[in-house]
Design a protein around this motif. Structure first.
Motif, mmCIF file in Angstrom:
data_model
loop_
_atom_site.group_PDB
_atom_site.id
_atom_site.type_symbol
_atom_site.label_atom_id
_atom_site.label_comp_id
_atom_site.label_asym_id
_atom_site.label_seq_id
_atom_site.Cartn_x
_atom_site.Cartn_y
_atom_site.Cartn_z
ATOM 1 N N SER A 30 0.805 -1.222 0.000
ATOM 2 C CA SER A 30 0.000 0.000 0.000
ATOM 3 C C SER A 30 0.838 1.272 0.000
ATOM 4 N N LEU A 31 2.026 1.222 0.550
ATOM 5 C CA LEU A 31 2.782 2.455 0.790
ATOM 6 C C LEU A 31 3.124 3.218 -0.482
ATOM 7 N N HIS A 32 3.626 2.541 -1.495
ATOM 8 C CA HIS A 32 3.979 3.232 -2.743
ATOM 9 C C HIS A 32 2.718 3.746 -3.441
ATOM 10 N N LYS A 33 1.662 2.960 -3.409
ATOM 11 C CA LYS A 33 0.428 3.360 -4.087
ATOM 12 C C LYS A 33 -0.210 4.571 -3.412
ATOM 13 N N ILE A 34 -0.103 4.660 -2.088
ATOM 14 C CA ILE A 34 -0.653 5.820 -1.377
ATOM 15 C C ILE A 34 0.133 7.073 -1.738
ATOM 16 N N ASN A 35 1.439 6.952 -1.851
ATOM 17 C CA ASN A 35 2.280 8.106 -2.166
ATOM 18 C C ASN A 35 2.190 8.540 -3.622
ATOM 19 N N MET A 62 -8.322 1.990 -2.817
ATOM 20 C CA MET A 62 -7.806 0.630 -2.627
ATOM 21 C C MET A 62 -6.507 0.571 -1.805
ATOM 22 N N PRO A 63 -5.521 1.448 -2.046
ATOM 23 C CA PRO A 63 -4.311 1.370 -1.208
ATOM 24 C C PRO A 63 -4.577 1.628 0.270
ATOM 25 N N TRP A 64 -5.522 2.524 0.568
ATOM 26 C CA TRP A 64 -5.858 2.782 1.972
ATOM 27 C C TRP A 64 -6.550 1.578 2.590
ATOM 28 N N LEU A 65 -7.378 0.907 1.807
ATOM 29 C CA LEU A 65 -8.014 -0.315 2.296
ATOM 30 C C LEU A 65 -6.962 -1.390 2.565
ATOM 31 N N GLU A 66 -5.984 -1.502 1.670
ATOM 32 C CA GLU A 66 -4.888 -2.457 1.884
ATOM 33 C C GLU A 66 -4.140 -2.127 3.175
ATOM 34 N N LEU A 67 -3.841 -0.854 3.375
ATOM 35 C CA LEU A 67 -3.103 -0.438 4.569
ATOM 36 C C LEU A 67 -3.895 -0.718 5.847
ATOM 37 N N VAL A 68 -5.159 -0.341 5.867
ATOM 38 C CA VAL A 68 -5.973 -0.549 7.064
ATOM 39 C C VAL A 68 -6.124 -2.034 7.364
ATOM 40 N N CYS A 69 -6.397 -2.833 6.339
ATOM 41 C CA CYS A 69 -6.526 -4.280 6.560
ATOM 42 C C CYS A 69 -5.209 -4.878 7.043
ATOM 43 N N GLY A 70 -4.095 -4.439 6.478
ATOM 44 C CA GLY A 70 -2.794 -4.918 6.926
ATOM 45 C C GLY A 70 -2.515 -4.544 8.374
ATOM 46 N N LEU A 71 -2.850 -3.311 8.740
ATOM 47 C CA LEU A 71 -2.647 -2.877 10.123
ATOM 48 C C LEU A 71 -3.565 -3.638 11.084
ATOM 49 N N PHE A 72 -4.786 -3.911 10.662
ATOM 50 C CA PHE A 72 -5.692 -4.699 11.496
ATOM 51 C C PHE A 72 -5.146 -6.109 11.704
ATOM 52 N N LEU A 73 -4.625 -6.705 10.642
ATOM 53 C CA LEU A 73 -4.033 -8.036 10.792
ATOM 54 C C LEU A 73 -2.827 -7.982 11.719
ATOM 55 N N LEU A 74 -1.997 -6.982 11.547
ATOM 56 C CA LEU A 74 -0.802 -6.848 12.373
ATOM 57 C C LEU A 74 -1.167 -6.685 13.848
ATOM 58 N N GLY A 75 -2.166 -5.868 14.123
ATOM 59 C CA GLY A 75 -2.533 -5.607 15.507
ATOM 60 C C GLY A 75 -3.514 -6.605 16.091
ATOM 61 N N GLY A 76 -4.015 -7.508 15.291
ATOM 62 C CA GLY A 76 -4.978 -8.465 15.807
ATOM 63 C C GLY A 76 -6.322 -7.837 16.120
ATOM 64 N N VAL A 77 -6.736 -6.907 15.286
ATOM 65 C CA VAL A 77 -8.012 -6.218 15.467
ATOM 66 C C VAL A 77 -8.920 -6.604 14.307
ATOM 67 N N ARG A 78 -10.082 -7.147 14.643
ATOM 68 C CA ARG A 78 -11.050 -7.568 13.618
ATOM 69 C C ARG A 78 -10.382 -8.403 12.537
ATOM 70 N N VAL A 79 -9.687 -9.432 12.974
ATOM 71 C CA VAL A 79 -8.874 -10.266 12.090
ATOM 72 C C VAL A 79 -9.725 -10.960 11.031
ATOM 73 N N ARG A 80 -10.868 -11.482 11.425
ATOM 74 C CA ARG A 80 -11.703 -12.188 10.439
ATOM 75 C C ARG A 80 -12.201 -11.230 9.365
ATOM 76 N N ALA A 81 -12.613 -10.034 9.752
ATOM 77 C CA ALA A 81 -13.084 -9.062 8.772
ATOM 78 C C ALA A 81 -11.943 -8.623 7.854
ATOM 79 N N ALA A 82 -10.772 -8.378 8.425
ATOM 80 C CA ALA A 82 -9.630 -7.947 7.623
ATOM 81 C C ALA A 82 -9.186 -9.042 6.664
ATOM 82 N N SER A 83 -9.145 -10.278 7.136
ATOM 83 C CA SER A 83 -8.734 -11.367 6.240
ATOM 84 C C SER A 83 -9.784 -11.616 5.165
ATOM 85 N N LEU A 84 -11.049 -11.386 5.473
ATOM 86 C CA LEU A 84 -12.104 -11.519 4.470
ATOM 87 C C LEU A 84 -11.965 -10.438 3.398
ATOM 88 N N LEU A 85 -11.699 -9.211 3.803
ATOM 89 C CA LEU A 85 -11.497 -8.130 2.834
ATOM 90 C C LEU A 85 -10.241 -8.369 1.993
#
Length: 159
Positions: A30-35, A62-85
């Motif tokens: 996500s980082l390059h696409k956001i920039n 889409m890059p922001w969605l990738e970043l948020v889902c990645g951060l959710f997976l990393l932090g263990g927050v709403r893991v099922r929703a993030a992995s589904l997205l």
């Protein structure tokens, strides 16, 4: 032997490792696409399957969605929703690459940078492997979930 293999493949530590790996992949992607959203918009347009009026909104969202889902997976927050997205995005990416390959469109993947590797059948296999990892995380991950540590239960609220 089969039960031991099943126990190994469904072990929560494996799911945690796959979750952290996918988090890193999607945060990095996500980082390059956001920039550089204009470059990413050019990559999306190169696939020749998205209507022109949808290219710029996708390149920004889409890059922001990738970043948020990645951060959710990393932090263990709403893991099922993030992995589904993430799984849904991977299905979309795989279909886009397949269509471009079938149409013999000579484009770069656009996965991690604007001038990257050209798409190939290896890109499809990689995306399918990541899709399998996302499914594994969805079904078997249950370790180190921060939202479970801080979420109030209804009985704690007196409801």
């Amino acid at each position: 032997m089969i039960s031991r293999l099943k126990a190994l493949l469904t072990h929560p530590v494996l799911a945690l490792l796959l979750r952290l790996y996918l988090a890193g992949v999607f945060i990095y992607a996500s980082l390059h696409k956001i920039n550089f959203p204009a470059e990413f918009a050019d990559n999306i347009a190169g696939y020749l399957i998205v209507p022109y009026w949808l290219i710029n909104p996708l390149a920004v969202f889409m890059p922001w969605l990738e970043l948020v889902c990645g951060l959710f997976l990393l932090g263990g927050v709403r893991v099922r929703a993030a992995s589904l997205l993430i799984g849904a995005m991977l299905v979309m990416f795989t279909v886009a690459v397949l269509v471009a390959l079938i149409q013999d469109t000579p484009i770069g993947c656009g996965c991690f940078q604007s001038v990257g590797e050209p798409i190939s059948w290896w890109t499809v296999l990689r995306d399918l492997a990541w899709l399998a990892m996302a499914a594994h995380v969805y079904f078997y991950d249950r370790l180190v979930h921060l939202d479970r540590l801080f979420m109030l239960k209804p009985e704690e609220l007196g409801l």
